[in-house]
Design an enzyme around this catalytic site. Sequence first.
Site, PDB file in Angstrom:
ATOM      1  N   ASP A 276       0.813  -1.222   0.000  1.00 39.44           N
ATOM      2  CA  ASP A 276       0.000   0.000   0.000  1.00 39.44           C
ATOM      3  C   ASP A 276       0.839   1.261   0.000  1.00 39.44           C
ATOM      4  O   ASP A 276       0.317   2.344  -0.257  1.00 39.44           O
ATOM      5  CB  ASP A 276      -0.904   0.036   1.235  1.00 39.44           C
ATOM      6  CG  ASP A 276      -1.901  -1.109   1.250  1.00 39.44           C
ATOM      7  OD1 ASP A 276      -2.600  -1.261   2.259  1.00 39.44           O
ATOM      8  OD2 ASP A 276      -1.960  -1.864   0.265  1.00 39.44           O
TER       9      ASP A 276
ATOM     10  N   MET B 141      -5.731  -3.121  -4.177  1.00 40.08           N
ATOM     11  CA  MET B 141      -5.657  -3.040  -2.729  1.00 40.08           C
ATOM     12  C   MET B 141      -5.303  -1.601  -2.354  1.00 40.08           C
ATOM     13  O   MET B 141      -5.051  -0.769  -3.212  1.00 40.08           O
ATOM     14  CB  MET B 141      -4.626  -4.041  -2.199  1.00 40.08           C
ATOM     15  CG  MET B 141      -5.174  -5.459  -2.178  1.00 40.08           C
ATOM     16  SD  MET B 141      -4.032  -6.584  -1.362  1.00 40.08           S
ATOM     17  CE  MET B 141      -5.168  -7.916  -0.917  1.00 40.08           C
ATOM     18  N   GLY B 142      -5.376  -1.361  -1.012  1.00 42.51           N
ATOM     19  CA  GLY B 142      -5.135   0.000  -0.540  1.00 42.51           C
ATOM     20  C   GLY B 142      -6.335   0.454   0.255  1.00 42.51           C
ATOM     21  O   GLY B 142      -7.215   1.139  -0.249  1.00 42.51           O
TER      22      GLY B 142
ATOM     23  N   VAL C 259      -3.616 -11.179  -5.710  1.00 40.76           N
ATOM     24  CA  VAL C 259      -2.697 -11.338  -6.848  1.00 40.76           C
ATOM     25  C   VAL C 259      -1.603 -10.271  -6.753  1.00 40.76           C
ATOM     26  O   VAL C 259      -0.444 -10.503  -7.080  1.00 40.76           O
ATOM     27  CB  VAL C 259      -3.485 -11.207  -8.172  1.00 40.76           C
ATOM     28  CG1 VAL C 259      -2.557 -11.005  -9.355  1.00 40.76           C
ATOM     29  CG2 VAL C 259      -4.372 -12.432  -8.387  1.00 40.76           C
ATOM     30  N   GLN C 260      -1.974  -9.074  -6.227  1.00 36.39           N
ATOM     31  CA  GLN C 260      -0.997  -7.978  -6.146  1.00 36.39           C
ATOM     32  C   GLN C 260       0.107  -8.241  -5.138  1.00 36.39           C
ATOM     33  O   GLN C 260       1.117  -7.518  -5.095  1.00 36.39           O
ATOM     34  CB  GLN C 260      -1.730  -6.687  -5.760  1.00 36.39           C
ATOM     35  CG  GLN C 260      -2.736  -6.230  -6.799  1.00 36.39           C
ATOM     36  CD  GLN C 260      -3.795  -5.305  -6.213  1.00 36.39           C
ATOM     37  OE1 GLN C 260      -3.757  -4.101  -6.408  1.00 36.39           O
ATOM     38  NE2 GLN C 260      -4.769  -5.854  -5.491  1.00 36.39           N
TER      39      GLN C 260
HETATM   40  O1  F6P Z   1      -0.936  -5.518   3.540  1.00 39.03           O
HETATM   41  C1  F6P Z   1      -1.869  -4.541   3.141  1.00 39.03           C
HETATM   42  C2  F6P Z   1      -3.015  -5.250   2.508  1.00 39.03           C
HETATM   43  O2  F6P Z   1      -2.589  -5.896   1.351  1.00 39.03           O
HETATM   44  C3  F6P Z   1      -4.142  -4.296   2.193  1.00 39.03           C
HETATM   45  O3  F6P Z   1      -3.948  -3.617   0.977  1.00 39.03           O
HETATM   46  C4  F6P Z   1      -5.308  -5.229   2.147  1.00 39.03           C
HETATM   47  O4  F6P Z   1      -6.529  -4.563   2.369  1.00 39.03           O
HETATM   48  C5  F6P Z   1      -4.988  -6.181   3.288  1.00 39.03           C
HETATM   49  O5  F6P Z   1      -3.571  -6.245   3.367  1.00 39.03           O
HETATM   50  C6  F6P Z   1      -5.555  -7.566   3.089  1.00 39.03           C
HETATM   51  O6  F6P Z   1      -5.294  -8.255   4.279  1.00 39.03           O
HETATM   52  P1  F6P Z   1      -5.350  -9.868   4.346  1.00 39.03           P
HETATM   53  O7  F6P Z   1      -4.176 -10.376   3.551  1.00 39.03           O
HETATM   54  O8  F6P Z   1      -5.242 -10.166   5.793  1.00 39.03           O
HETATM   55  O9  F6P Z   1      -6.650 -10.267   3.713  1.00 39.03           O
END
Ligand code: F6P
Length: 385
Positions: A141, A183-184, A310-311
Amino acid sequence: MAKSSPVKCIGILTAGGDCPGLNPAIRAVTKTAQSVFGMRVIGIQDGFRGLVENRTVQIEDQMVSGILTRGGTILGTSRDRPHKMTMGGKTLNMIPAAVENARRLQIDCLVCLGGGGTQKNALRLARDGGIRVVTLPKTIDNDIVETDISFGHDTAVGIATEAIDRLHTTATSHHRIIVCETMGNKSGWLALRSGLAGGADVILIPEIPYDLGIVASALMERRRTGKKFSIIAVAEGANPGSDDAEEPSAAGAVENGFEDSVDTAPVISRRIGNGLVQYHEVQEPIASRIARELQELTGTDARVTTLGHVQRGGIPSAFDRILCTQLGTRAVELIAEGRFNVMVAYRSGECVPVPLEDVAGPVNMVPVDHPLVESARKVGTCFGD
Ligand code: F6P
């Protein structure tokens, strides 16, 4: 001949979401510690939980051979927090256990690779437990302050950009609106950079409240000028402004047992069997809601792609490999110099120590007048405002 160092043994852990870059950082820390300073390196499994449960592995050189190009983390990770850890169904402060294990393992300094939550957890271990820590900034992020960039972000931007490129070809073939969710959840750097690189027509981020009516007008203007498709890059935490936001109920904003992830969805209470259970109502993903509403507003077919995890997968980019090698080697040098309770930040090509107090807590948001935002506007990108 090893250089002198007051520290003889370091522990290393990876915490929070995984991302490409963690293994190159583990490799850099280990190689520098062992070959330059003659230090022992103890790997702690699955983040702070491994320290509390004493799950460790002695890292030898052959363990870090070949991991420069490997995604994920050979140590495993978790979102558990030492001061509020779920143990046997109870949430307990496990910092004393973490301190006791670090002492028994003779760890002189703990290297923590993680995101915003990890910076806070490392500071807690230092303040409440007296464990000396050094951290590295990790998150796709890029929402950690005091550093130009966090590792993992560059790789994720590349993945999301390639996805947007691919979505362009199908959107032009079918004359569709395609909404691509990155994501973000707190900051929009990933959507902004990949949207700009991928030529998205609309970029929606948490920092700039958007009005879907304005977005719809922009898409219809594109259609009027003969562009029958549009690509929208939207951060999962994008901000729909005040009028059409589904405000989460106050009760919904409860902190669950993981670092940083505060689920703000409304809380549902249900009697199941003899017990009462509570869970967060599943929210419609923001991209789906945007696609549905834009379809209604513009009459154009819309589709959704949510990139999700995937990111965070695959091999690290060349930039992230180099960044992690620089950050990891510098971390060990600082430890050998006796510089503790700092994050190693990347600033103008240099790796510099920043006090953890300055890093733990604040979020690195996109300034609304950031040059990337200005450049995107100049090439016609709509931010919904
Ligand atoms: O690490 C940050 C992040 O990738 C966020 O962008 C995303 O919302 C979150 O982690 C997802 O968390 P998890 O992998 O626990 O589902």
